[in-house]
Design an enzyme around this catalytic site. Structure first.
Site, PDB file in Angstrom:
ATOM      1  N   ASP A  75       0.756  -1.261   0.146  1.00 46.40           N
ATOM      2  CA  ASP A  75       0.038  -0.069  -0.050  1.00 46.40           C
ATOM      3  C   ASP A  75       0.837   1.193  -0.123  1.00 46.40           C
ATOM      4  OD1 ASP A  75       0.964  -0.094   2.766  1.00 46.40           O
ATOM      5  OD2 ASP A  75      -1.064   0.046   3.635  1.00 46.40           O
ATOM      6  N   GLU A  76       2.031   1.254   0.326  1.00 47.32           N
ATOM      7  CA  GLU A  76       2.925   2.256   0.404  1.00 47.32           C
ATOM      8  C   GLU A  76       3.296   3.034  -0.775  1.00 47.32           C
ATOM      9  OE1 GLU A  76       6.215   2.092   3.122  1.00 47.32           O
ATOM     10  OE2 GLU A  76       5.490   0.508   4.361  1.00 47.32           O
ATOM     11  N   TYR A 100      12.136   2.859  -0.339  1.00 40.97           N
ATOM     12  CA  TYR A 100      11.581   1.701  -0.275  1.00 40.97           C
ATOM     13  C   TYR A 100      10.498   1.661  -1.189  1.00 40.97           C
ATOM     14  CZ  TYR A 100       8.288  -2.118   0.836  1.00 40.97           C
ATOM     15  OH  TYR A 100       7.320  -3.240   0.811  1.00 40.97           O
ATOM     16  N   LYS A 127       9.135  -0.236  -4.752  1.00 42.18           N
ATOM     17  CA  LYS A 127       8.419  -0.672  -5.266  1.00 42.18           C
ATOM     18  C   LYS A 127       7.331  -0.391  -6.345  1.00 42.18           C
ATOM     19  CE  LYS A 127       7.272  -4.191  -3.199  1.00 42.18           C
ATOM     20  NZ  LYS A 127       7.718  -5.625  -3.216  1.00 42.18           N
TER      21      LYS A 127
HETATM   22  P1  NAD Z   1      11.251 -10.233   4.078  1.00 41.18           P
HETATM   23  O1  NAD Z   1      12.390  -8.780   4.263  1.00 41.18           O
HETATM   24  O2  NAD Z   1      10.891 -10.667   5.593  1.00 41.18           O
HETATM   25  O3  NAD Z   1      11.711 -11.140   3.160  1.00 41.18           O
HETATM   26  C1  NAD Z   1      12.392 -10.797   2.014  1.00 41.18           C
HETATM   27  C2  NAD Z   1      13.041 -12.157   1.196  1.00 41.18           C
HETATM   28  O4  NAD Z   1      13.536 -11.829   0.031  1.00 41.18           O
HETATM   29  C3  NAD Z   1      14.060 -12.772   2.375  1.00 41.18           C
HETATM   30  O5  NAD Z   1      14.284 -14.181   2.390  1.00 41.18           O
HETATM   31  C4  NAD Z   1      15.413 -12.243   1.474  1.00 41.18           C
HETATM   32  O6  NAD Z   1      16.368 -13.241   1.660  1.00 41.18           O
HETATM   33  C5  NAD Z   1      14.814 -12.443   0.202  1.00 41.18           C
HETATM   34  N1  NAD Z   1      15.593 -11.624  -0.949  1.00 41.18           N
HETATM   35  C6  NAD Z   1      16.095 -10.516  -0.984  1.00 41.18           C
HETATM   36  N2  NAD Z   1      16.614  -9.927  -2.050  1.00 41.18           N
HETATM   37  C7  NAD Z   1      16.862 -10.990  -2.854  1.00 41.18           C
HETATM   38  C8  NAD Z   1      17.328 -11.027  -4.050  1.00 41.18           C
HETATM   39  N3  NAD Z   1      17.995 -10.447  -4.697  1.00 41.18           N
HETATM   40  N4  NAD Z   1      17.083 -12.364  -4.800  1.00 41.18           N
HETATM   41  C9  NAD Z   1      16.209 -13.572  -4.008  1.00 41.18           C
HETATM   42  N5  NAD Z   1      15.832 -13.265  -2.804  1.00 41.18           N
HETATM   43  C10 NAD Z   1      15.987 -12.262  -2.256  1.00 41.18           C
HETATM   44  O7  NAD Z   1       9.687  -9.313   3.491  1.00 41.18           O
HETATM   45  P2  NAD Z   1       8.551  -9.779   3.872  1.00 41.18           P
HETATM   46  O8  NAD Z   1       8.026  -8.629   4.889  1.00 41.18           O
HETATM   47  O9  NAD Z   1       8.281 -11.186   3.903  1.00 41.18           O
HETATM   48  O10 NAD Z   1       7.903  -8.837   2.409  1.00 41.18           O
HETATM   49  C11 NAD Z   1       7.770  -9.782   1.203  1.00 41.18           C
HETATM   50  C12 NAD Z   1       7.043  -9.076   0.135  1.00 41.18           C
HETATM   51  O11 NAD Z   1       6.004  -8.464   0.454  1.00 41.18           O
HETATM   52  C13 NAD Z   1       8.134  -7.811  -0.331  1.00 41.18           C
HETATM   53  O12 NAD Z   1       7.748  -7.864  -1.622  1.00 41.18           O
HETATM   54  C14 NAD Z   1       7.485  -6.813   0.414  1.00 41.18           C
HETATM   55  O13 NAD Z   1       7.466  -5.568  -0.261  1.00 41.18           O
HETATM   56  C15 NAD Z   1       5.809  -7.074   0.424  1.00 41.18           C
HETATM   57  N6  NAD Z   1       5.070  -6.454   1.400  1.00 41.18           N
HETATM   58  C16 NAD Z   1       5.329  -6.528   2.539  1.00 41.18           C
HETATM   59  C17 NAD Z   1       4.572  -6.059   3.798  1.00 41.18           C
HETATM   60  C18 NAD Z   1       4.766  -6.326   5.105  1.00 41.18           C
HETATM   61  O14 NAD Z   1       4.226  -5.542   6.086  1.00 41.18           O
HETATM   62  N7  NAD Z   1       5.839  -7.152   5.441  1.00 41.18           N
HETATM   63  C19 NAD Z   1       3.253  -5.571   3.348  1.00 41.18           C
HETATM   64  C20 NAD Z   1       3.124  -5.223   2.022  1.00 41.18           C
HETATM   65  C21 NAD Z   1       3.696  -5.900   1.076  1.00 41.18           C
HETATM   66  O1  TDX Z   2      10.895   0.791  16.183  1.00 39.84           O
HETATM   67  C1  TDX Z   2       9.963   1.452  15.478  1.00 39.84           C
HETATM   68  N1  TDX Z   2       8.903   2.174  15.893  1.00 39.84           N
HETATM   69  C2  TDX Z   2       7.915   2.781  15.231  1.00 39.84           C
HETATM   70  O2  TDX Z   2       7.369   3.604  15.896  1.00 39.84           O
HETATM   71  C3  TDX Z   2       9.625   0.739  14.169  1.00 39.84           C
HETATM   72  C4  TDX Z   2      10.427   0.017  13.530  1.00 39.84           C
HETATM   73  C5  TDX Z   2       8.524   1.482  13.546  1.00 39.84           C
HETATM   74  N2  TDX Z   2       7.682   2.431  14.083  1.00 39.84           N
HETATM   75  C6  TDX Z   2       6.663   2.754  13.269  1.00 39.84           C
HETATM   76  C7  TDX Z   2       6.850   3.431  11.939  1.00 39.84           C
HETATM   77  C8  TDX Z   2       5.728   3.129  11.495  1.00 39.84           C
HETATM   78  O3  TDX Z   2       4.629   3.978  11.412  1.00 39.84           O
HETATM   79  O4  TDX Z   2       5.869   1.838  13.164  1.00 39.84           O
HETATM   80  C9  TDX Z   2       5.093   1.760  11.916  1.00 39.84           C
HETATM   81  C10 TDX Z   2       5.154   0.494  11.431  1.00 39.84           C
HETATM   82  O5  TDX Z   2       6.817   0.507  10.814  1.00 39.84           O
HETATM   83  P1  TDX Z   2       7.411  -0.743  10.183  1.00 39.84           P
HETATM   84  O6  TDX Z   2       7.095  -1.932  11.065  1.00 39.84           O
HETATM   85  O7  TDX Z   2       8.693  -0.405   9.799  1.00 39.84           O
HETATM   86  O8  TDX Z   2       6.458  -0.731   8.898  1.00 39.84           O
HETATM   87  P2  TDX Z   2       6.188   0.172   7.646  1.00 39.84           P
HETATM   88  O9  TDX Z   2       7.174   1.244   7.641  1.00 39.84           O
HETATM   89  O10 TDX Z   2       4.717   0.689   7.829  1.00 39.84           O
HETATM   90  O11 TDX Z   2       6.304  -0.758   6.238  1.00 39.84           O
HETATM   91  C11 TDX Z   2       5.696  -2.138   6.404  1.00 39.84           C
HETATM   92  O12 TDX Z   2       4.477  -2.145   6.009  1.00 39.84           O
HETATM   93  C12 TDX Z   2       4.462  -2.112   4.457  1.00 39.84           C
HETATM   94  C13 TDX Z   2       6.717  -3.032   6.030  1.00 39.84           C
HETATM   95  O13 TDX Z   2       7.985  -3.077   6.416  1.00 39.84           O
HETATM   96  C14 TDX Z   2       6.712  -2.768   4.159  1.00 39.84           C
HETATM   97  O14 TDX Z   2       7.438  -4.055   3.638  1.00 39.84           O
HETATM   98  C15 TDX Z   2       5.255  -2.915   3.691  1.00 39.84           C
HETATM   99  O15 TDX Z   2       5.362  -2.594   2.077  1.00 39.84           O
END
Ligand code: NAD
Ligand code: TDX
Length: 338
Positions: free
Chosen positions: A128-129, A153, A157
């Site tokens: 959503d970012e 970031y 994306k």
């Molecule tokens: P994560 O950081 O936990 O995992 C990312 C994985 O990708 C890791 O296993 C890493 O080793 C692998 N990776 C990184 N670079 C690579 C490369 N060049 N080739 C192959 N593998 C590689 O991330 P996540 O939180 O599981 O997110 C997964 C996907 O979902 C991402 O595309 C992220 O943008 C998206 N996303 C995450 C969130 C969230 O809240 N975490 C929300 C919306 C979308």
């Molecule tokens: O230590 C912290 N203290 C704090 O106040 C951290 C790590 C975060 N925050 C705040 C920042 C954000 O407002 O909390 C909120 C969530 O932060 P993150 O967990 O870093 O997530 P965010 O930046 O919202 O992004 C996440 O959601 C969308 C994922 O990391 C992304 O990969 C995804 O696309």
């Protein structure tokens, strides 16, 4: 079906592999992951002997590897990414390489394969970012909201999403995209707010709230996200994006208070720290399209999901204690000076 999952050793990807093999045990899955700091094969220790699962260590930026892997596939699900906003603010080089160039590499490989056997499908995991930041009373983002990324970031994306759509329009590569809100659940790397706060509190350490804790995020349990991806793969229209929201918008302060209360801790554990530069105020997603077209909606109530997540970190201390040392500790000190 034969599926290539990229980034399957990370948080959402590993949960996706577990979800998929349970629901579709006859499918075969290849997990391509570079095992960066965020990739951890322990996330899949219960799956590694499944005869329909194979792990390959490698980068999605490797043209030859990608070309070889895609030849007899039905589907690519691209989770691989650099995913942490704060790290992108410190240095975004790897974000451009993996998120943009890596996606291009996979698209090109898929294009070459699909030209030959006409069947490869590409599902891209986005966020959503890419839509930017909402004001307090704005309507949530939906699929028609213009892209307006504001962190390195989210810019990377957004660039990847545009490329994915360009391959649909230009080469008719059968793509779909999901834009999901903030995920939480087991196996999330303890740099993101929920696992960071839970593991700090389990270790009796303070929890760093950025600014005044007024920023709002829309929380979705990781299995709900993966069920949405499943629905898009099975029933989504080609060339389309779907927003997968959690129906759980909360300020960071309210989230923090819930974590503290569920863990029996007081507000004295909060440390207010310098705000994130360019900190997006609010994310929220309208998932009407996914509900109407796919019959999908998030099923997990936030309080239940959060309690389940806290219990998982309590019961899997070795998993996160291994992580919270070495390179992670250096990062944490740089970030919070603790
Ligand atoms: P994560 O950081 O936990 O995992 C990312 C994985 O990708 C890791 O296993 C890493 O080793 C692998 N990776 C990184 N670079 C690579 C490369 N060049 N080739 C192959 N593998 C590689 O991330 P996540 O939180 O599981 O997110 C997964 C996907 O979902 C991402 O595309 C992220 O943008 C998206 N996303 C995450 C969130 C969230 O809240 N975490 C929300 C919306 C979308
Ligand atoms: O230590 C912290 N203290 C704090 O106040 C951290 C790590 C975060 N925050 C705040 C920042 C954000 O407002 O909390 C909120 C969530 O932060 P993150 O967990 O870093 O997530 P965010 O930046 O919202 O992004 C996440 O959601 C969308 C994922 O990391 C992304 O990969 C995804 O696309």
């Amino acid at each position: 079906m034969k599926i290539l999952v990229t980034g399957g050793a990370g948080f959402i990807g590993s949960n996706f592999i577990r979800y998929w093999l349970k629901k579709y045990p006859a499918d075969s899955l290849v997990n391509l992951d570079a095992l960066t700091y965020a990739g951890n094969l322990e996330n899949l220790s219960d799956i590694e002997n499944n005869k329909n699962y194979k792990f390959i260590k490698g980068s999605i930026c490797d043209d030859n590897l990608a070309y070889d892997l895609v030849q007899d596939l039905d589907l690519i699900v691209n989770f691989a990414a650099e995913s942490h906003v704060d790290r992108s603010i410190m240095d975004c080089r790897d974000f451009i390489t993996t998120n943009v160039e890596g996606t291009r590499t996979l698209l090109e490989a898929a294009k070459s394969a699909s030209r030959r056997n006409g069947k490869i499908r590409f599902h891209h995991i986005s966020t959503d970012e890419v839509f930017g930041s909402l004001g307090p009373s704005d309507k949530p983002f939906n699929e028609t909201t213009p892209y307006d990324p504001r962190s390195p970031y989210s810019a990377s994306k957004a660039a990847a999403d545009h490329l994915v759509r360009a391959y649909w329009h230009t080469y008719e590569l059968p793509i779909t995209i999901s834009n999901c809100s903030n995920n939480y659940g087991p196996y999330q790397f303890p740099e993101k707010i929920i696992p960071l706060f839970i593991t700090n509190l389990l270790a009796n350490k303070k929890i760093p709230v950025y600014g005044q804790g007024k920023n709002i995020r829309d929380w979705i349990y990781v299995d709900d996200h993966n069920a949405g991806v499943d629905a898009i793969i099975k029933r989504g229209r080609l060339g389309q994006s779907y927003c997968l929201g959690g129906n759980s918008e909360l300020t960071n302060f309210k989230l923090t208070k819930k974590i503290l209360s569920f863990m029996g801790k007081g507000e004295d554990m909060i440390e207010y720290v310098t705000d994130r530069p360019g900190h997006d105020l609010r994310y929220g997603l309208d998932f009407t399209k996914a509900k109407n077209e796919l019959g999908w909606r998030p099923a997990v109530n936030f309080n239940d999901g959060l309690k389940k997540t806290i219990a998982w970190y309590k019961n899997n201390q070795a998993w996160w204690q291994n992580i919270k040392s070495g390179e992670y500790l250096e990062y944490y000190k740089k970030q919070y000076g603790q």
